[in-house]
Every structure is written in C-alpha cells, then in structure tokens.
Write a protein that holds these residues in place. Structure first.
Motif, short mmCIF file in Angstrom:
data_model
loop_
_atom_site.label_atom_id
_atom_site.label_comp_id
_atom_site.label_asym_id
_atom_site.label_seq_id
_atom_site.Cartn_x
_atom_site.Cartn_y
_atom_site.Cartn_z
N LYS A 150 -55.46 -68.92 -23.66
CA LYS A 150 -55.88 -69.51 -24.93
C LYS A 150 -54.95 -69.12 -26.07
O LYS A 150 -54.66 -69.94 -26.96
CB LYS A 150 -57.32 -69.07 -25.26
N GLU A 151 -54.50 -67.87 -26.07
CA GLU A 151 -53.63 -67.45 -27.17
C GLU A 151 -52.27 -68.15 -27.12
O GLU A 151 -51.65 -68.40 -28.16
CB GLU A 151 -53.45 -65.93 -27.18
N VAL A 152 -51.82 -68.49 -25.93
CA VAL A 152 -50.56 -69.23 -25.80
C VAL A 152 -50.77 -70.68 -26.22
O VAL A 152 -49.93 -71.26 -26.91
CB VAL A 152 -50.03 -69.15 -24.35
N GLN A 153 -51.90 -71.26 -25.85
CA GLN A 153 -52.23 -72.62 -26.30
C GLN A 153 -52.22 -72.70 -27.82
O GLN A 153 -51.67 -73.64 -28.41
CB GLN A 153 -53.61 -73.03 -25.78
N ALA A 154 -52.84 -71.70 -28.46
CA ALA A 154 -52.94 -71.70 -29.92
C ALA A 154 -51.56 -71.66 -30.57
O ALA A 154 -51.31 -72.37 -31.56
CB ALA A 154 -53.77 -70.51 -30.39
N ILE A 155 -50.66 -70.87 -30.02
CA ILE A 155 -49.31 -70.77 -30.58
C ILE A 155 -48.54 -72.08 -30.37
O ILE A 155 -47.84 -72.55 -31.27
CB ILE A 155 -48.55 -69.58 -29.95
N ILE A 156 -48.67 -72.67 -29.20
CA ILE A 156 -47.98 -73.94 -28.93
C ILE A 156 -48.46 -75.01 -29.91
O ILE A 156 -47.66 -75.77 -30.47
CB ILE A 156 -48.19 -74.38 -27.47
N VAL B 182 -35.16 -84.72 -30.51
CA VAL B 182 -34.80 -83.89 -29.35
C VAL B 182 -34.07 -82.64 -29.82
O VAL B 182 -34.27 -81.54 -29.29
CB VAL B 182 -33.93 -84.68 -28.35
N ASN B 183 -33.24 -82.79 -30.83
CA ASN B 183 -32.57 -81.63 -31.42
C ASN B 183 -33.59 -80.62 -31.92
O ASN B 183 -33.43 -79.40 -31.74
CB ASN B 183 -31.66 -82.09 -32.56
N LEU B 184 -34.66 -81.12 -32.52
CA LEU B 184 -35.72 -80.23 -33.00
C LEU B 184 -36.53 -79.63 -31.86
O LEU B 184 -37.04 -78.51 -31.97
CB LEU B 184 -36.63 -80.98 -33.97
N MET B 185 -36.68 -80.35 -30.77
CA MET B 185 -37.31 -79.76 -29.58
C MET B 185 -36.50 -78.56 -29.11
O MET B 185 -37.03 -77.49 -28.83
CB MET B 185 -37.38 -80.80 -28.45
N GLN B 186 -35.19 -78.76 -29.03
CA GLN B 186 -34.29 -77.75 -28.50
C GLN B 186 -34.09 -76.58 -29.45
O GLN B 186 -34.08 -75.42 -29.02
CB GLN B 186 -32.93 -78.40 -28.19
N ASN B 187 -33.97 -76.86 -30.73
CA ASN B 187 -33.57 -75.83 -31.69
C ASN B 187 -34.69 -75.32 -32.59
O ASN B 187 -34.48 -74.38 -33.36
CB ASN B 187 -32.41 -76.35 -32.55
N PHE B 188 -35.86 -75.93 -32.51
CA PHE B 188 -37.01 -75.40 -33.25
C PHE B 188 -38.19 -75.12 -32.33
O PHE B 188 -38.64 -73.97 -32.21
CB PHE B 188 -37.45 -76.34 -34.38
N PHE B 189 -38.69 -76.14 -31.66
CA PHE B 189 -39.92 -75.97 -30.87
C PHE B 189 -39.76 -74.90 -29.79
O PHE B 189 -40.57 -73.96 -29.71
CB PHE B 189 -40.33 -77.30 -30.24
N ARG C 121 -42.74 -66.50 -30.85
CA ARG C 121 -44.10 -66.16 -31.29
C ARG C 121 -44.99 -65.67 -30.15
O ARG C 121 -45.81 -64.77 -30.33
CB ARG C 121 -44.73 -67.36 -32.00
N VAL C 122 -44.82 -66.26 -28.98
CA VAL C 122 -45.61 -65.79 -27.83
C VAL C 122 -45.22 -64.35 -27.50
O VAL C 122 -46.08 -63.51 -27.22
CB VAL C 122 -45.40 -66.72 -26.61
N ALA C 123 -43.92 -64.05 -27.53
CA ALA C 123 -43.46 -62.69 -27.24
C ALA C 123 -43.96 -61.69 -28.27
O ALA C 123 -44.31 -60.55 -27.95
CB ALA C 123 -41.94 -62.66 -27.17
N GLU C 124 -44.01 -62.11 -29.53
CA GLU C 124 -44.41 -61.21 -30.62
C GLU C 124 -45.93 -60.98 -30.67
O GLU C 124 -46.39 -59.89 -31.00
CB GLU C 124 -43.95 -61.78 -31.96
N LYS C 125 -46.70 -62.01 -30.32
CA LYS C 125 -48.14 -61.96 -30.58
C LYS C 125 -49.01 -61.83 -29.34
O LYS C 125 -50.22 -61.66 -29.46
CB LYS C 125 -48.55 -63.21 -31.35
#
Length: 376
Positions: free
Chosen positions: A279-285, A63-70, A77-81
């Motif tokens: 699709k581009e958001v799916q790919a990043i996720i 959960v920590n990784l969900m919050q602080n990484f995912f 990445r979505v904002a950048e790409k």
C-alpha cells in the motif's frame, strides 16, 4: 570441625568474575546488533521490479518525463520512505511494445506500466480521444489537462472501463502541446492543401476534411522517413514533435493553425500487478503520477515558444493561419461533434455527456470556442 583445604585451588577474585560477565554481555550485544543490522539490511533490500514502456521514444515529451521524472522520483521516494526498493526495467521507442500495442501490453502483463495515445485504440477506446472531437479548443496544454481531468472526475466510465475491460488502472492523464500543421511544401490558401497526403494519429485526420487533403494514418517514429520519401507530405503535429523528431529537416513549412492542445494519452498500470504492490508503494506511485500528469501540461506549455523558435532557427518558415480562415475551418466542422456523439451514444457510450462536460469545463475556465458546438 576443621575446614578442609584443597591444595592448588584458588578462590576467584570478585573483580575477575565481574570482568568475565561484562565481556560476555558485550559479546551478546555485538551479536544481537549484528543480527539486527543484517535483518534490517535484508528488509531494506526487498526489491520490487516493474517494467515500464512506451511505443514512443524519449524524443516525445511525455516519454521523456516518464524516463527522467516518473521513474527516478518513484525510485527515490520508495527508497526514502519505505523498506522497499523499486527497480524499473525500461523499454521505450518500441523496445518492449509498439505504439498501437501498449494497451494490450499492459493488459496482458507483458509490461507493468505503459504510456500511450488513446487515439491508437479506436476499437477499444473510441471515446477517450474526446478532445479531438471538439477541434479548435484551447492551445494551452495546462488548461487542456485541467479540462480533461474535470471530465474524468465527472464521468467515472472513462477510468472504470480501463479497469473492468482492459485490466489496467489509470495513473495519469497526459497532455500534448498545441496541434498545428507541418508540410514539405509551401501553401498560402486552404485550396493548396487539396489532394495533398497529410499524416495524423487517427481521429484528428477528420480535421483535414475541410481542406480536401488526403488523410494518412501514421505515427511519429516513422514520420521522418515517410516525409523524406514522399509517403506523405505533411503532419498534423505539435511543435515539440516536429522539433524533437527533426522533421524540420524534411518539412520546411510550419503553420500555426491552432487545432488545440489535446489530452488524449494516458499512463496505466496492470491491475493485477498493482494489487500486489504494498500500500505504501501504491501511494507513492500515485503521488508521483499526479505530479507527472501536471508536468505534461507545464513542460509542454513552457516549451512551445522555445520549440517554435527552434524551428525558425533551423530555417523553417513558420507562419500563423489568418483568424478568418481558422474561423471558416471551425465552421466547416461544426456538425461533426454531434455526429460523433450520436455514433458513440448508439454504442452505449456516454459520448454526449462527455463532450458536453468538455465544452462547459472549457467555458468555465474562460475559453471561448470559435464555434459553440451543438450536440443535440
């Protein structure tokens, strides 16, 4: 014919006319650029909101990784790409869904993305905790994850049933670090565990049968209070859970038994919501989800020795179970995998195939089982 002259009318200078046209052109360009900028800003601000949750709190490594990484990585990445902006609404520790209700929360669309333990879904996902059915496996969470991913790739049912029956797509597998036993009391022989109330997360309670302990179904969020008040006197628990939930304050004895590092959690997304994403958001996720998956292995592996040291620093008596007793314990469970496979096969599930694939994948990666379980 004489030319008529209009009094008071001056012929415009060529320079003035050119200047006027130039100014008008500039104004048109300014307006055009302003409109283009406004349009670009509007597109950049197209917002996608996703609700992400777990019944476990961020004290859990995954959960920590969900919050602080995912979450931050997908957002960045979505904002950048892309032209989109993802905004997550986060709810951990039961704020949106309880530990045993996360699958249903994703299925119904109460949340969009959920992280949860398959072991809390014995009627819905009885086969997914398959590594628990093969106790005393590798204590390396990276290897556990590699083995599990290999099995998922070989047996499409494991992912497909989530989509077909529970309307969610598997984004990532999640590994725990190695399971051991923490208790409020000191014990020196397996006989000392007989009759003691020991908690676990469902299927792994079977591991206690050899010791004659009394199994108690529980979850980490209630562990501290339950151990403190004597509802039960121990936990089958990996060191990160024991340390991060401060169970060392109520249970001063931790024995490294080596039940195995188990990959039996998952991160899933509501299928209808997923299909509506660009699709581009799916790919990043998916890209971030696979990195997240690997991190659950590497972070747990890196933290294991640190957390054992932390337990010792808090005055916990940490010891390792003698290999002879571990071998005897494994021998006592030698027939259980075959029994479990037969039970699940009878339900129409590919249990024997999954367990055999797990045994072989472990061996192909250099792991030697203390007992080579026979499934047929």
């Amino acid at each position: 014919m004489a030319k008529r002259r209009i009094v008071g009318m001056k012929k415009p200078a060529i320079g003035n006319l050119g200047e006027t046209m130039y100014i008008r052109t500039i104004l048109r360009m300014v307006v055009f650029l302003a409109l283009s900028a406004a349009s670009t800003t509007a597109m950049a601000q197209e917002v996608i909101r996703l609700r992400i949750a777990s019944g476990h709190p961020p004290a859990n490594t995954y959960v920590n990784l969900m919050q602080n990484f995912f979450v931050p990585e997908v957002t960045k990445r979505v904002a950048e790409k892309t032209k989109y902006k993802v905004e997550f609404v986060e709810g951990y520790g039961g704020a949106m869904v309880k530990v045993a209700d996360t699958l249903e929360g994703v299925q119904s669309g109460i949340i969009d993305i959920g992280g949860y333990n398959f072991g809390f879904e014995p009627s819905n996902l009885p086969l997914h905790p398959f590594q628990v059915m093969l106790p005393f496996g590798t204590m390396d969470p990276e290897l556990s994850l590699k083995i599990a991913r290999s099995v998922y790739d070989k047996v499409p049912y494991l992912s497909k049933v989530l989509e077909d029956k529970f309307k969610q797509k598997l984004l990532a597998l999640i590994a725990d670090n190695g399971y051991n036993l923490g208790t409020t009391f000191e014990w020196n022989t397996v006989a000392d565990l007989k009759g003691q109330k020991i908690a676990g997360a469902g299927l792994n309670l079977k591991w206690l049968e050899f010791a004659g302990a009394t199994p108690v179904q529980s979850s980490l969020p209630e562990a501290y209070t339950a151990m403190k008040t004597g509802v039960y006197n121990g936990w089958i628990m990996f060191p990160s859970g024991y340390a991060n939930f401060k169970l060392y304050e109520v249970g001063k004895f931790y024995t490294e038994i080596g039940f195995g590092a188990i990959t039996w959690h998952g991160l899933t997304v509501n299928l209808a919501r997923w299909n509506k994403l660009p699709k581009e958001v799916q790919a990043i996720i998916m890209e971030v989800a696979r990195e997240y998956e690997l991190k659950t292995g590497t972070v747990n592996k890196e933290n294991y020795p640190k957390q054992i040291a932390e337990l010792k620093a808090h005055g916990v008596n940490v010891r390792s179970l003698p290999e002879k007793i571990r071998q005897e314990w494994a021998n006592s469970l030698a027939n259980w995998p075959a029994q479990k496979a037969k039970e699940l096969d009878a339900m129409g599930l590919p249990a024997t195939q999954v367990l055999e694939a797990t045994l072989k994948a472990a061996e192909e990666n250099g792991y030697k089982w203390p007992v080579r379980y026979k499934l047929k």
